[in-house]
Design a protein around this motif. Sequence first.
Motif, PDB file in Angstrom:
ATOM      1  N   UNK A   1      -1.717 -19.375  57.145  1.00  0.00           N
ATOM      2  CA  UNK A   1      -1.466 -18.059  56.580  1.00  0.00           C
ATOM      3  C   UNK A   1      -0.321 -18.183  55.575  1.00  0.00           C
ATOM      4  N   UNK A   2      -0.490 -17.614  54.398  1.00  0.00           N
ATOM      5  CA  UNK A   2       0.542 -17.710  53.366  1.00  0.00           C
ATOM      6  C   UNK A   2       1.510 -16.536  53.467  1.00  0.00           C
ATOM      7  N   UNK A   3       2.735 -16.794  53.081  1.00  0.00           N
ATOM      8  CA  UNK A   3       3.759 -15.762  53.084  1.00  0.00           C
ATOM      9  C   UNK A   3       3.602 -14.936  51.812  1.00  0.00           C
ATOM     10  N   UNK A   4       3.569 -13.600  51.907  1.00  0.00           N
ATOM     11  CA  UNK A   4       3.417 -12.785  50.691  1.00  0.00           C
ATOM     12  C   UNK A   4       4.614 -12.994  49.761  1.00  0.00           C
ATOM     13  N   UNK A   5       4.304 -13.060  48.480  1.00  0.00           N
ATOM     14  CA  UNK A   5       5.346 -13.279  47.474  1.00  0.00           C
ATOM     15  C   UNK A   5       6.125 -11.986  47.248  1.00  0.00           C
ATOM     16  N   UNK A   6       7.443 -12.092  47.249  1.00  0.00           N
ATOM     17  CA  UNK A   6       8.306 -10.933  47.022  1.00  0.00           C
ATOM     18  C   UNK A   6       8.225 -10.537  45.543  1.00  0.00           C
ATOM     19  N   UNK A   7       8.103  -9.243  45.249  1.00  0.00           N
ATOM     20  CA  UNK A   7       8.012  -8.806  43.841  1.00  0.00           C
ATOM     21  C   UNK A   7       9.334  -9.032  43.112  1.00  0.00           C
ATOM     22  N   UNK A   8       9.258  -9.004  41.804  1.00  0.00           N
ATOM     23  CA  UNK A   8      10.445  -9.156  40.961  1.00  0.00           C
ATOM     24  C   UNK A   8      11.423  -8.025  41.273  1.00  0.00           C
ATOM     25  N   UNK A   9      12.653  -8.374  41.577  1.00  0.00           N
ATOM     26  CA  UNK A   9      13.664  -7.395  41.967  1.00  0.00           C
ATOM     27  C   UNK A   9      13.912  -6.366  40.872  1.00  0.00           C
ATOM     28  N   UNK A  10      13.705  -6.729  39.613  1.00  0.00           N
ATOM     29  CA  UNK A  10      13.924  -5.780  38.511  1.00  0.00           C
ATOM     30  C   UNK A  10      13.003  -4.578  38.621  1.00  0.00           C
ATOM     31  N   UNK A  11      11.763  -4.811  39.059  1.00  0.00           N
ATOM     32  CA  UNK A  11      10.826  -3.694  39.212  1.00  0.00           C
ATOM     33  C   UNK A  11      11.253  -2.779  40.356  1.00  0.00           C
ATOM     34  N   UNK A  12      11.713  -3.375  41.441  1.00  0.00           N
ATOM     35  CA  UNK A  12      12.166  -2.573  42.577  1.00  0.00           C
ATOM     36  C   UNK A  12      13.400  -1.748  42.210  1.00  0.00           C
ATOM     37  N   UNK A  13      14.332  -2.354  41.480  1.00  0.00           N
ATOM     38  CA  UNK A  13      15.536  -1.624  41.074  1.00  0.00           C
ATOM     39  C   UNK A  13      15.220  -0.533  40.058  1.00  0.00           C
ATOM     40  N   UNK A  14      14.283  -0.789  39.159  1.00  0.00           N
ATOM     41  CA  UNK A  14      13.877   0.239  38.194  1.00  0.00           C
ATOM     42  C   UNK A  14      13.231   1.419  38.921  1.00  0.00           C
ATOM     43  N   UNK A  15      12.445   1.129  39.942  1.00  0.00           N
ATOM     44  CA  UNK A  15      11.831   2.192  40.737  1.00  0.00           C
ATOM     45  C   UNK A  15      12.910   3.005  41.445  1.00  0.00           C
ATOM     46  N   UNK A  16      13.921   2.339  41.965  1.00  0.00           N
ATOM     47  CA  UNK A  16      15.014   3.039  42.638  1.00  0.00           C
ATOM     48  C   UNK A  16      15.795   3.927  41.661  1.00  0.00           C
ATOM     49  N   UNK A  17      16.045   3.415  40.462  1.00  0.00           N
ATOM     50  CA  UNK A  17      16.745   4.226  39.451  1.00  0.00           C
ATOM     51  C   UNK A  17      15.939   5.464  39.081  1.00  0.00           C
ATOM     52  N   UNK A  18      14.628   5.323  39.003  1.00  0.00           N
ATOM     53  CA  UNK A  18      13.773   6.468  38.704  1.00  0.00           C
ATOM     54  C   UNK A  18      13.854   7.499  39.819  1.00  0.00           C
ATOM     55  N   UNK A  19      13.850   7.024  41.067  1.00  0.00           N
ATOM     56  CA  UNK A  19      13.989   7.936  42.201  1.00  0.00           C
ATOM     57  C   UNK A  19      15.317   8.681  42.135  1.00  0.00           C
TER      58      UNK A  19
END
Length: 97
Positions: A1-19
């Motif tokens: 079983x493969x470990x899911x790849x973590x998304x680019x942190x920039x996208x997560x932080x941009x989503x948080x800033x939008x929130x």
Amino acid sequence: MSVPEEPDIRFLLANERTFLAYERTAVGLVAAALAVFHLIDPSWAQRLLGVLLVGCAVIAAGGGWLRFRQADRAIREGRELPPTLPVNVLALGVLAM
């Protein structure tokens, strides 16, 4: 079983800033409603405007949270972002005022 790849942190932080921008907008709308209730002579129009401002604040806060969750899920699953309804509703509400 493969470990899911973590998304680019920039996208997560941009989503948080939008929130946070949604929440900042909601706080501003509540402040505007308080100003309307306390600075304008009491009338039915004043009450209506204040209630509409509070309603838009609720839409901004709730819609921002829902959008944050949708975008976070899409980013983590590698899907496209779903269309957003709260922005359109909020824009129409502010435009109506």
